[in-house]
Design a protein around this motif. Structure first.
Motif, PDB file in Angstrom:
ATOM      1  N   LYS A  51      28.716  36.484 104.551  1.00  0.00           N
ATOM      2  CA  LYS A  51      27.571  35.597 104.780  1.00  0.00           C
ATOM      3  C   LYS A  51      26.489  35.831 103.723  1.00  0.00           C
ATOM      4  O   LYS A  51      25.959  34.885 103.137  1.00  0.00           O
ATOM      5  N   TYR A  55      25.253  33.241 100.633  1.00  0.00           N
ATOM      6  CA  TYR A  55      23.860  32.833 100.455  1.00  0.00           C
ATOM      7  C   TYR A  55      23.352  33.197  99.054  1.00  0.00           C
ATOM      8  O   TYR A  55      22.755  32.373  98.363  1.00  0.00           O
ATOM      9  N   ASP A  61      24.057  28.760 103.512  1.00  0.00           N
ATOM     10  CA  ASP A  61      23.530  29.477 104.671  1.00  0.00           C
ATOM     11  C   ASP A  61      24.418  29.184 105.871  1.00  0.00           C
ATOM     12  O   ASP A  61      24.248  28.171 106.543  1.00  0.00           O
ATOM     13  N   ALA A  63      25.780  30.442 109.532  1.00  0.00           N
ATOM     14  CA  ALA A  63      25.212  31.299 110.573  1.00  0.00           C
ATOM     15  C   ALA A  63      26.235  31.968 111.492  1.00  0.00           C
ATOM     16  O   ALA A  63      25.889  32.905 112.193  1.00  0.00           O
ATOM     17  N   SER A  64      27.468  31.518 111.491  1.00  0.00           N
ATOM     18  CA  SER A  64      28.439  32.081 112.425  1.00  0.00           C
ATOM     19  C   SER A  64      29.665  32.600 111.677  1.00  0.00           C
ATOM     20  O   SER A  64      29.935  32.169 110.550  1.00  0.00           O
TER      21      SER A  64
END
Length: 127
Positions: A51, A55, A61, A63-64
């Motif tokens: 993750k 980014y 981005d 999130a999971s």
């Protein structure tokens, strides 16, 4: 980039600990439980590392865990088969955290042995 490098190095150490148990052919009940727990935190640290990489390097981005896995597939960090396995791995990680029964524990240990290689390949692709 320095923060990502530190995270990659830490992740490698964690995966080495997972491999230490995953490579054993016979596990006691305590070792089996330790392997499952090592799998849980290995998956956690690697998807969060991915993750952060997405980014910092790509401006993505996600999130999971499953979104991170799919983004890694789109960027070629995972192939189609690895992506399918990684999505199953995310499901297994959720189940190991919330469910415990003896037959599931035995079954997931066998999958963790496969995930051990997948996690290492994924990390290598991030490096």
């Amino acid at each position: 980039m320095e923060k990502i490098q530190e995270r990659l190095e830490l992740t490698q150490k964690v995966l080495n600990k997972l491999h230490e148990l995953a490579s054993k052919t016979e596990l006691s009940d305590v070792e089996r439980d330790a392997l499952i727990q090592r799998f849980e935190f290995s998956f956690e640290i690697l998807w969060k590392c991915a993750k952060e990489y997405l980014y910092a390097e790509e401006g993505i981005d996600a999130a999971s865990p499953k979104k991170v896995i799919r983004c890694c597939r789109e960027l070629g960090l995972l192939d189609e088969e690895q992506t399918t396995q990684a999505l199953q791995m995310a499901d297994d990680r959720n189940l190991t955290t919330h469910t415990y029964d003896e037959s599931f524990a035995r079954a997931v240990v066998e999958r963790i042995r496969t995930y051990d290689h997948l996690l290492q390949n994924w990390l290598e692709n991030l490096q």
